[in-house]
Write a protein that holds these residues in place. Structure first.
Motif, PDB file in Angstrom:
ATOM      1  N   MET A 137       0.823  -1.201   0.000  1.00 58.50           N
ATOM      2  CA  MET A 137       0.000   0.000   0.000  1.00 58.50           C
ATOM      3  C   MET A 137       0.862   1.257   0.000  1.00 58.50           C
ATOM      4  SD  MET A 137      -2.690   1.266   2.935  1.00 58.50           S
ATOM      5  CE  MET A 137      -1.335   1.509   4.111  1.00 58.50           C
ATOM      6  N   VAL A 138       1.886   1.276   0.831  1.00 62.19           N
ATOM      7  CA  VAL A 138       2.775   2.441   0.900  1.00 62.19           C
ATOM      8  C   VAL A 138       3.528   2.606  -0.411  1.00 62.19           C
ATOM      9  CG1 VAL A 138       4.814   3.387   2.041  1.00 62.19           C
ATOM     10  CG2 VAL A 138       2.990   2.380   3.413  1.00 62.19           C
ATOM     11  N   ALA A 139       4.026   1.503  -0.969  1.00 61.36           N
ATOM     12  CA  ALA A 139       4.783   1.575  -2.219  1.00 61.36           C
ATOM     13  C   ALA A 139       3.916   2.075  -3.365  1.00 61.36           C
ATOM     14  CB  ALA A 139       5.362   0.202  -2.555  1.00 61.36           C
ATOM     15  N   GLU A 140       2.689   1.606  -3.442  1.00 66.21           N
ATOM     16  CA  GLU A 140       1.800   2.037  -4.521  1.00 66.21           C
ATOM     17  C   GLU A 140       1.418   3.502  -4.365  1.00 66.21           C
ATOM     18  OE1 GLU A 140      -1.353  -0.807  -4.395  1.00 66.21           O
ATOM     19  OE2 GLU A 140      -0.197  -2.353  -5.467  1.00 66.21           O
ATOM     20  N   ALA A 141       1.216   3.952  -3.132  1.00 65.15           N
ATOM     21  CA  ALA A 141       0.912   5.371  -2.905  1.00 65.15           C
ATOM     22  C   ALA A 141       2.118   6.237  -3.272  1.00 65.15           C
ATOM     23  CB  ALA A 141       0.512   5.596  -1.452  1.00 65.15           C
ATOM     24  N   LEU A 145       2.411   9.179  -6.253  1.00 66.88           N
ATOM     25  CA  LEU A 145       2.831  10.542  -5.920  1.00 66.88           C
ATOM     26  C   LEU A 145       4.183  10.905  -6.517  1.00 66.88           C
ATOM     27  CD1 LEU A 145       1.810  10.527  -2.143  1.00 66.88           C
ATOM     28  CD2 LEU A 145       0.720  11.874  -3.951  1.00 66.88           C
ATOM     29  N   GLY A 146       4.843   9.961  -7.173  1.00 65.97           N
ATOM     30  CA  GLY A 146       6.176  10.222  -7.713  1.00 65.97           C
ATOM     31  C   GLY A 146       7.220  10.369  -6.629  1.00 65.97           C
ATOM     32  N   LEU A 147       7.036   9.642  -5.509  1.00 66.35           N
ATOM     33  CA  LEU A 147       7.902   9.746  -4.342  1.00 66.35           C
ATOM     34  C   LEU A 147       8.853   8.552  -4.303  1.00 66.35           C
ATOM     35  CD1 LEU A 147       7.844  11.799  -1.913  1.00 66.35           C
ATOM     36  CD2 LEU A 147       6.607  10.026  -0.643  1.00 66.35           C
ATOM     37  N   THR A 148      10.108   8.798  -3.992  1.00 63.43           N
ATOM     38  CA  THR A 148      11.070   7.714  -3.850  1.00 63.43           C
ATOM     39  C   THR A 148      10.886   7.047  -2.491  1.00 63.43           C
ATOM     40  OG1 THR A 148      12.659   8.785  -5.315  1.00 63.43           O
ATOM     41  CG2 THR A 148      13.530   7.138  -3.806  1.00 63.43           C
ATOM     42  N   LEU A 149      11.015   5.723  -2.487  1.00 64.19           N
ATOM     43  CA  LEU A 149      10.774   4.932  -1.280  1.00 64.19           C
ATOM     44  C   LEU A 149      11.960   4.013  -1.013  1.00 64.19           C
ATOM     45  CD1 LEU A 149       8.709   3.867   0.916  1.00 64.19           C
ATOM     46  CD2 LEU A 149       8.043   2.154  -0.796  1.00 64.19           C
ATOM     47  N   VAL A 150      12.492   4.090   0.199  1.00 64.67           N
ATOM     48  CA  VAL A 150      13.510   3.154   0.663  1.00 64.67           C
ATOM     49  C   VAL A 150      12.792   2.055   1.435  1.00 64.67           C
ATOM     50  CG1 VAL A 150      15.605   2.835   2.031  1.00 64.67           C
ATOM     51  CG2 VAL A 150      15.195   5.015   0.856  1.00 64.67           C
ATOM     52  N   LEU A 156      14.195 -13.683  10.647  1.00 67.01           N
ATOM     53  CA  LEU A 156      15.121 -14.614  11.294  1.00 67.01           C
ATOM     54  C   LEU A 156      16.520 -14.005  11.441  1.00 67.01           C
ATOM     55  CD1 LEU A 156      14.003 -17.851   9.392  1.00 67.01           C
ATOM     56  CD2 LEU A 156      13.328 -17.148  11.683  1.00 67.01           C
ATOM     57  N   PHE A 157      17.460 -14.398  10.565  1.00 70.93           N
ATOM     58  CA  PHE A 157      18.836 -13.892  10.605  1.00 70.93           C
ATOM     59  C   PHE A 157      19.199 -13.105   9.339  1.00 70.93           C
ATOM     60  CE2 PHE A 157      18.740 -17.636  13.308  1.00 70.93           C
ATOM     61  CZ  PHE A 157      19.436 -17.226  14.449  1.00 70.93           C
ATOM     62  N   ASP A 158      18.215 -12.864   8.460  1.00 65.37           N
ATOM     63  CA  ASP A 158      18.499 -12.294   7.141  1.00 65.37           C
ATOM     64  C   ASP A 158      17.694 -11.017   6.903  1.00 65.37           C
ATOM     65  OD1 ASP A 158      20.069 -14.600   6.572  1.00 65.37           O
ATOM     66  OD2 ASP A 158      18.227 -15.686   6.072  1.00 65.37           O
ATOM     67  N   GLY A 159      18.244 -10.152   6.069  1.00 69.67           N
ATOM     68  CA  GLY A 159      17.533  -8.919   5.748  1.00 69.67           C
ATOM     69  C   GLY A 159      17.897  -8.418   4.374  1.00 69.67           C
ATOM     70  N   GLN A 160      17.143  -7.404   3.928  1.00 71.70           N
ATOM     71  CA  GLN A 160      17.404  -6.825   2.618  1.00 71.70           C
ATOM     72  C   GLN A 160      16.944  -5.369   2.596  1.00 71.70           C
ATOM     73  OE1 GLN A 160      14.816  -9.522   0.318  1.00 71.70           O
ATOM     74  NE2 GLN A 160      13.527  -7.740  -0.158  1.00 71.70           N
ATOM     75  N   VAL A 161      17.516  -4.615   1.672  1.00 71.06           N
ATOM     76  CA  VAL A 161      17.123  -3.217   1.485  1.00 71.06           C
ATOM     77  C   VAL A 161      17.206  -2.888   0.006  1.00 71.06           C
ATOM     78  CG1 VAL A 161      19.473  -2.392   1.961  1.00 71.06           C
ATOM     79  CG2 VAL A 161      17.555  -0.827   2.216  1.00 71.06           C
ATOM     80  N   THR A 162      16.264  -2.065  -0.458  1.00 72.18           N
ATOM     81  CA  THR A 162      16.256  -1.614  -1.847  1.00 72.18           C
ATOM     82  C   THR A 162      15.597  -0.250  -1.909  1.00 72.18           C
ATOM     83  OG1 THR A 162      15.738  -2.273  -4.121  1.00 72.18           O
ATOM     84  CG2 THR A 162      14.025  -2.648  -2.484  1.00 72.18           C
ATOM     85  N   VAL A 163      15.603   0.349  -3.097  1.00 73.69           N
ATOM     86  CA  VAL A 163      15.000   1.666  -3.319  1.00 73.69           C
ATOM     87  C   VAL A 163      14.082   1.590  -4.526  1.00 73.69           C
ATOM     88  CG1 VAL A 163      15.430   4.084  -3.915  1.00 73.69           C
ATOM     89  CG2 VAL A 163      16.969   2.902  -2.327  1.00 73.69           C
ATOM     90  N   PHE A 164      12.856   2.032  -4.345  1.00 71.73           N
ATOM     91  CA  PHE A 164      11.905   2.173  -5.450  1.00 71.73           C
ATOM     92  C   PHE A 164      11.813   3.656  -5.787  1.00 71.73           C
ATOM     93  CE2 PHE A 164      10.425  -1.500  -2.931  1.00 71.73           C
ATOM     94  CZ  PHE A 164      10.565  -2.498  -3.884  1.00 71.73           C
ATOM     95  N   ALA A 165      12.171   3.994  -7.016  1.00 72.13           N
ATOM     96  CA  ALA A 165      12.198   5.394  -7.423  1.00 72.13           C
ATOM     97  C   ALA A 165      11.410   5.584  -8.708  1.00 72.13           C
ATOM     98  CB  ALA A 165      13.649   5.854  -7.635  1.00 72.13           C
ATOM     99  N   PHE A 171       7.535  -1.871  -7.208  1.00 75.87           N
ATOM    100  CA  PHE A 171       7.389  -2.801  -6.093  1.00 75.87           C
ATOM    101  C   PHE A 171       6.894  -4.159  -6.588  1.00 75.87           C
ATOM    102  CE2 PHE A 171       5.026  -4.669  -2.535  1.00 75.87           C
ATOM    103  CZ  PHE A 171       5.903  -4.498  -1.472  1.00 75.87           C
ATOM    104  N   ALA A 172       5.960  -4.125  -7.541  1.00 72.63           N
ATOM    105  CA  ALA A 172       5.376  -5.368  -8.058  1.00 72.63           C
ATOM    106  C   ALA A 172       6.394  -6.224  -8.787  1.00 72.63           C
ATOM    107  CB  ALA A 172       4.209  -5.044  -8.990  1.00 72.63           C
ATOM    108  N   ALA A 173       7.501  -5.629  -9.240  1.00 74.26           N
ATOM    109  CA  ALA A 173       8.531  -6.423  -9.903  1.00 74.26           C
ATOM    110  C   ALA A 173       9.280  -7.302  -8.912  1.00 74.26           C
ATOM    111  CB  ALA A 173       9.516  -5.495 -10.623  1.00 74.26           C
ATOM    112  N   LEU A 174       9.303  -6.886  -7.663  1.00 74.92           N
ATOM    113  CA  LEU A 174       9.982  -7.645  -6.616  1.00 74.92           C
ATOM    114  C   LEU A 174       9.012  -8.501  -5.821  1.00 74.92           C
ATOM    115  CD1 LEU A 174      12.791  -8.073  -5.366  1.00 74.92           C
ATOM    116  CD2 LEU A 174      12.317  -6.164  -3.823  1.00 74.92           C
TER     117      LEU A 174
END
Length: 238
Positions: A137-141, A145-150, A156-165, A171-174
């Protein structure tokens, strides 16, 4: 309008930024002009809020409708007392850390009816929420709005980070539309190692600062992953 000179307190506070090649006074002024929203003041939001406030972001919005519970405290480092609202608790921490930052609290639950009205007041958003429905919901909003999102995520023990610009992969590609929260293990059910949220949340703050100041290469179309047990970072494109 010309930027206001830094006060003597700000000059001392940001001294390591002001002498940093590529940042300097110009970069610090960009941070002071920036309006950044952190959605979720939990495990990922906590270090992001701490480092963005410390860095001198001009306006820092904190959106979270939840309250602090005792089980949060091993990883949600901006909170120290159960029972308080997370947004207010995080805001108090940020103000104590840096009184030059304007803190704006959004203590209502974000939903389809209000999410755009909240996001449109900011230049950049970070999402550290723990469920796919809210993240979508946040990514689609943000996209509308043309807003960049981190965006960060942990399990568990794993994580990830990306940027949607704007103009980059969506977001739907991931996370395809058929992906559901039932497909992902919950923190309550499987547990999570506390420092992992610090690693990913701090990387989210780093990406935000890069985007604000134009430093480096942001993680647009790339996912940086961290294997906490193996002590390894990896990357893939999408």
């Amino acid at each position: 309008m010309a930027d206001k000179p830094f006060s003597s307190d700000e000059t001392r506070r940001y001294a390591r930024h002001l002498v940093l090649k590529g940042m300097g006074g110009a970069g610090q002024q960009m941070l002071r002009r920036a309006r950044v929203l952190v959605v979720g003041a939990g495990g990922l939001g906590s270090p992001a809020i701490a480092y963005l406030a410390g860095a001198g972001v001009g306006r820092l919005g904190i959106a979270d409708h939840d309250s602090v519970s005792l089980s949060n405290l091993h990883r949600q480092i901006v909170h120290s007392q159960p029972g308080l609202g997370k947004a207010a608790s995080a805001g108090t921490f940020a103000t104590r850390l840096n009184p030059h930052v304007e803190i704006v609290l959004h203590e209502q639950r974000l939903d389809a009816g209000n999410v755009e009205a909240v996001l449109e007041n900011y230049d950049l958003a970070l999402d550290g929420t723990d469920n796919l429905a809210t993240r979508r919901m946040v990514a689609e909003a943000a996209e509308r709005l043309g807003l960049t999102l981190v965006s960060g995520a942990v399990s568990l023990f794993d994580g990830q980070v990306t940027v949607f610009a704007p103009g980059g992969p969506r977001f739907a590609a991931l996370y395809p539309g058929e992906a559901d929260d039932s497909d992902l293990p919950s923190c309550e059910a499987t547990g999570i190692i506390g420092p992992l949220t610090g690693v990913i949340g701090t990387l989210m703050a780093m990406e935000a600062i890069k985007l604000i100041t134009g430093l480096g290469e942001p993680l647009i179309g790339r996912v940086l992953t961290y294997d906490g047990k193996g002590g390894r970072f990896s990357e893939f494109s999408f």
